[in-house]
Design a protein around this motif. Structure first.
Motif, PDB file in Angstrom:
ATOM      1  N   ALA A  18      -4.866   5.872   6.667  1.00  0.00           N
ATOM      2  CA  ALA A  18      -4.931   5.373   8.039  1.00  0.00           C
ATOM      3  C   ALA A  18      -3.530   5.145   8.600  1.00  0.00           C
ATOM      4  CB  ALA A  18      -5.734   4.070   8.079  1.00  0.00           C
ATOM      5  N   LEU A  19      -2.660   4.560   7.787  1.00  0.00           N
ATOM      6  CA  LEU A  19      -1.283   4.340   8.227  1.00  0.00           C
ATOM      7  C   LEU A  19      -0.559   5.655   8.454  1.00  0.00           C
ATOM      8  CD1 LEU A  19      -0.189   1.385   5.904  1.00  0.00           C
ATOM      9  CD2 LEU A  19      -0.873   1.276   8.303  1.00  0.00           C
ATOM     10  N   GLU A  20      -0.839   6.653   7.607  1.00  0.00           N
ATOM     11  CA  GLU A  20      -0.207   7.955   7.765  1.00  0.00           C
ATOM     12  C   GLU A  20      -0.622   8.625   9.065  1.00  0.00           C
ATOM     13  OE1 GLU A  20      -1.340  10.053   4.266  1.00  0.00           O
ATOM     14  OE2 GLU A  20       0.190   9.099   2.996  1.00  0.00           O
ATOM     15  N   TYR A  21      -1.855   8.401   9.496  1.00  0.00           N
ATOM     16  CA  TYR A  21      -2.312   8.974  10.763  1.00  0.00           C
ATOM     17  C   TYR A  21      -1.562   8.342  11.926  1.00  0.00           C
ATOM     18  CZ  TYR A  21      -5.401  10.578  14.488  1.00  0.00           C
ATOM     19  OH  TYR A  21      -5.889  11.172  15.632  1.00  0.00           O
ATOM     20  N   LEU A  22      -1.373   7.021  11.866  1.00  0.00           N
ATOM     21  CA  LEU A  22      -0.692   6.318  12.950  1.00  0.00           C
ATOM     22  C   LEU A  22       0.793   6.655  12.988  1.00  0.00           C
ATOM     23  CD1 LEU A  22      -2.366   2.809  12.646  1.00  0.00           C
ATOM     24  CD2 LEU A  22      -2.956   4.649  14.219  1.00  0.00           C
ATOM     25  N   THR A  23       1.398   6.728  11.815  1.00  0.00           N
ATOM     26  CA  THR A  23       2.830   7.061  11.720  1.00  0.00           C
ATOM     27  C   THR A  23       3.007   8.062  10.584  1.00  0.00           C
ATOM     28  OG1 THR A  23       3.165   5.129  10.290  1.00  0.00           O
ATOM     29  CG2 THR A  23       3.645   4.859  12.631  1.00  0.00           C
ATOM     30  N   PRO A  24       2.834   9.341  10.872  1.00  0.00           N
ATOM     31  CA  PRO A  24       2.919  10.358   9.815  1.00  0.00           C
ATOM     32  C   PRO A  24       4.243  10.274   9.062  1.00  0.00           C
ATOM     33  CG  PRO A  24       2.114  11.317  11.862  1.00  0.00           C
ATOM     34  CD  PRO A  24       2.576   9.927  12.188  1.00  0.00           C
ATOM     35  N   GLY A  25       4.142  10.275   7.741  1.00  0.00           N
ATOM     36  CA  GLY A  25       5.337  10.229   6.912  1.00  0.00           C
ATOM     37  C   GLY A  25       6.005  11.596   6.814  1.00  0.00           C
ATOM     38  N   ASP A  26       7.251  11.590   6.366  1.00  0.00           N
ATOM     39  CA  ASP A  26       7.988  12.849   6.244  1.00  0.00           C
ATOM     40  C   ASP A  26       7.311  13.795   5.262  1.00  0.00           C
ATOM     41  OD1 ASP A  26       9.833  11.905   8.037  1.00  0.00           O
ATOM     42  OD2 ASP A  26      11.219  11.176   6.509  1.00  0.00           O
ATOM     43  N   ASP A  27       6.767  13.248   4.177  1.00  0.00           N
ATOM     44  CA  ASP A  27       6.128  14.107   3.172  1.00  0.00           C
ATOM     45  C   ASP A  27       4.921  14.834   3.749  1.00  0.00           C
ATOM     46  OD1 ASP A  27       7.969  13.456   1.266  1.00  0.00           O
ATOM     47  OD2 ASP A  27       6.719  11.994   0.242  1.00  0.00           O
ATOM     48  N   GLU A  28       4.062  14.121   4.466  1.00  0.00           N
ATOM     49  CA  GLU A  28       2.852  14.734   5.015  1.00  0.00           C
ATOM     50  C   GLU A  28       3.203  15.831   6.016  1.00  0.00           C
ATOM     51  OE1 GLU A  28       3.275  11.371   4.676  1.00  0.00           O
ATOM     52  OE2 GLU A  28       2.077  11.500   2.845  1.00  0.00           O
ATOM     53  N   TYR A  39       0.856  -1.188   0.000  1.00  0.00           N
ATOM     54  CA  TYR A  39       0.000   0.000   0.000  1.00  0.00           C
ATOM     55  C   TYR A  39       0.892   1.238   0.000  1.00  0.00           C
ATOM     56  CZ  TYR A  39      -4.049  -2.924   1.206  1.00  0.00           C
ATOM     57  OH  TYR A  39      -5.055  -3.858   1.196  1.00  0.00           O
ATOM     58  N   PHE A  40       1.053   1.860  -1.166  1.00  0.00           N
ATOM     59  CA  PHE A  40       1.872   3.080  -1.252  1.00  0.00           C
ATOM     60  C   PHE A  40       1.428   3.899  -2.454  1.00  0.00           C
ATOM     61  CE2 PHE A  40       4.205  -0.400  -3.309  1.00  0.00           C
ATOM     62  CZ  PHE A  40       4.460   0.111  -4.566  1.00  0.00           C
ATOM     63  N   GLU A  41       1.883   5.147  -2.495  1.00  0.00           N
ATOM     64  CA  GLU A  41       1.517   6.075  -3.562  1.00  0.00           C
ATOM     65  C   GLU A  41       2.710   6.337  -4.471  1.00  0.00           C
ATOM     66  OE1 GLU A  41       0.085   9.312  -1.108  1.00  0.00           O
ATOM     67  OE2 GLU A  41      -1.999   8.744  -1.547  1.00  0.00           O
ATOM     68  N   LEU A  42       2.443   6.987  -5.600  1.00  0.00           N
ATOM     69  CA  LEU A  42       3.496   7.262  -6.576  1.00  0.00           C
ATOM     70  C   LEU A  42       4.620   8.084  -5.964  1.00  0.00           C
ATOM     71  CD1 LEU A  42       4.634   7.206  -9.457  1.00  0.00           C
ATOM     72  CD2 LEU A  42       3.217   9.204  -9.977  1.00  0.00           C
ATOM     73  N   SER A  43       4.271   9.105  -5.184  1.00  0.00           N
ATOM     74  CA  SER A  43       5.307   9.958  -4.593  1.00  0.00           C
ATOM     75  C   SER A  43       6.234   9.153  -3.691  1.00  0.00           C
ATOM     76  CB  SER A  43       4.666  11.104  -3.810  1.00  0.00           C
ATOM     77  OG  SER A  43       3.847  10.612  -2.759  1.00  0.00           O
ATOM     78  N   GLN A  44       5.682   8.173  -2.966  1.00  0.00           N
ATOM     79  CA  GLN A  44       6.511   7.336  -2.099  1.00  0.00           C
ATOM     80  C   GLN A  44       7.429   6.443  -2.930  1.00  0.00           C
ATOM     81  OE1 GLN A  44       2.909   5.827  -0.154  1.00  0.00           O
ATOM     82  NE2 GLN A  44       3.731   6.476   1.813  1.00  0.00           N
ATOM     83  N   TRP A  45       6.919   5.931  -4.039  1.00  0.00           N
ATOM     84  CA  TRP A  45       7.738   5.093  -4.917  1.00  0.00           C
ATOM     85  C   TRP A  45       8.874   5.915  -5.522  1.00  0.00           C
ATOM     86  CZ3 TRP A  45      10.092   1.089  -6.468  1.00  0.00           C
ATOM     87  CH2 TRP A  45      10.519   0.925  -7.787  1.00  0.00           C
ATOM     88  N   LEU A  46       8.577   7.100  -6.011  1.00  0.00           N
ATOM     89  CA  LEU A  46       9.609   7.940  -6.622  1.00  0.00           C
ATOM     90  C   LEU A  46      10.668   8.346  -5.605  1.00  0.00           C
ATOM     91  CD1 LEU A  46       7.447  10.200  -8.976  1.00  0.00           C
ATOM     92  CD2 LEU A  46       8.834   8.207  -9.590  1.00  0.00           C
ATOM     93  N   SER A  47      10.248   8.582  -4.382  1.00  0.00           N
ATOM     94  CA  SER A  47      11.219   8.885  -3.330  1.00  0.00           C
ATOM     95  C   SER A  47      12.101   7.675  -3.047  1.00  0.00           C
ATOM     96  CB  SER A  47      10.476   9.319  -2.064  1.00  0.00           C
ATOM     97  OG  SER A  47      11.368   9.551  -0.999  1.00  0.00           O
ATOM     98  N   HIS A  48      11.517   6.489  -3.098  1.00  0.00           N
ATOM     99  CA  HIS A  48      12.258   5.248  -2.831  1.00  0.00           C
ATOM    100  C   HIS A  48      13.353   5.016  -3.873  1.00  0.00           C
ATOM    101  CE1 HIS A  48      12.890   1.206  -1.301  1.00  0.00           C
ATOM    102  NE2 HIS A  48      12.696   0.693  -2.508  1.00  0.00           N
TER     103      HIS A  48
END
Length: 374
Positions: A243-253, A111-120
């Motif tokens: 939901a995962l971002e709420y539990l552990t906010p990512g650097d991007d958010e 479960y991930f978005e394009l921005s997370q993939w490009l950052s990876h």
């Protein structure tokens, strides 16, 4: 990947399982839905189930050689296409050049978005794209005979990122597919996929995940505080990623929220020199992140406007955003909410059209000066 690992979407699971049992597998299927609804993990579970040598009525066995290879994303009849960029270390790169990183990311969490993939993959300012040369790689792979499984499976993640030439070549393959070939196209923008491909693929619509399934999935996560799960489910609005971002906010958010605060503070204080520095910084973060920032800004003004209406049941903010709402929300009202939304939507459009990001951010920042005190 197992069907049981996909959050919610029980009706789609039953439909896909039934298609295998009744031997009615459509050779091209378009999984369409919002981010975080489970399209990629469902495609992986479906492909594993089709190739499983000892599948049950509900899931693949997980112990046969085919399942072992699928769980490592290394089955010889499983192929992937996804957005990449022209990395300097590769000569005319294709998806296979990034396959080790893809396997690492998908194995960790599908479960991930394009921005997370490009950052990876350290894409920097590049926008992810599926290039024309990818079609040659697809054609070469699919013209080979199956190594082990009955079907060769080609999973294309975000086909809306294909350039026109690649889309046209893919269309020809879908129209005249090699024997026992399955195309699974996973899109978050159905209209962005060319109409001729959409018309030849069986559409599978993914709704938002229901709250009960989301809550159950979150409570299974290690180290999660059950007390904050209800808030995470509410904020997610049917997206497991949110939901995962709420539990552990990512650097991007966290970055987007911080930069939104800076923009509004500088605009309120009419600090044009600070806005210029802010615009310069935002111009360097890459176009996909720039669009994601304006999308986040658009969401925030909506939430702050609704919070002024005292309708907490239809507001979707994390703890930091709720805290800031106490001071900032009154500035988003019926006199400026439409104008704010129009500005951020226009900025997204201009970024998508490869406009000069420094000018776009500077222009947007200056317009905030006029709107925030309206």
């Amino acid at each position: 990947m197992f069907f049981k690992d996909v959050v919610g979407q029980d009706e789609i699971k039953k439909r896909l399982i039934r298609s295998v049992q009744e031997e009615r597998i459509s050779h091209a299927q378009l999984f369409s839905g919002h981010s975080g609804t489970g399209k990629l993990p469902m495609a992986l579970a479906y492909a594993q189930y089709i190739s499983c040598k000892n599948r049950s009525d509900e899931d693949s066995c997980g112990v046969c050689p085919s399942c072992h290879k699928y769980q490592k994303l290394a089955h010889p009849d499983l192929h992937f296409v996804f957005p990449i960029f022209n990395a300097k270390q590769f000569n005319k790169p294709v998806s296979d050049d990034f396959l080790p990183k893809w396997r690492t990311m998908v194995s960790a969490n599908p479960y991930f978005e394009l921005s997370q993939w490009l950052s990876h993959i350290d894409a920097g300012n590049a926008q992810g794209e599926i290039y024309e040369r990818e079609s040659e790689s697809i054609l070469r792979k699919l013209n080979l005979k199956s190594f082990e499984a009955e079907f060769k499976v080609m999973i294309i993640w975000l086909p809306e990122k294909m350039n026109q030439a690649c889309s046209n070549k893919l269309l020809k393959m879908i129209e005249e597919p090699p024997s026992k070939t399955l195309f699974l196209l996973i899109t978050e923008n159905e209209e962005g996929v060319i109409g001729t491909i959409r018309s030849r693929a069986q559409l599978v619509k993914f709704p938002f995940i229901n709250n009960t399934a989301l809550e159950q999935a979150l409570l299974k996560l290690e180290g999660v505080d059950p007390a904050i799960v209800p808030d995470a489910v509410h904020l997610a609005a049917g997206s497991y990623i949110k939901a995962l971002e709420y539990l552990t906010p990512g650097d991007d958010e966290q970055f987007y929220f911080q930069k939104f605060q800076e923009m509004m503070r500088f605009a309120y204080a009419r600090k044009v020199s600070e806005l210029i520095v802010w615009a310069d910084e935002m111009a360097k973060i890459g176009r996909d992140k720039q669009k994601a920032y304006f999308a986040a800004a658009l969401r925030l003004v909506r939430e702050y406007f609704v919070s002024n209406l005292k309708r907490s049941e239809i507001t979707y903010m994390n703890l930091d955003e709720k805290e800031w709402a106490k001071k900032f929300a009154p500035f988003i009202n019926e006199r400026n909410i439409v104008a704010f939304a129009d500005e951020f939507e226009l900025a997204i459009k201009h970024i998508s059209m490869n406009g000069n990001p420094r000018i776009i951010f500077m222009d947007t920042g200056l317009r905030m000066v006029r709107l925030i005190k309206r």
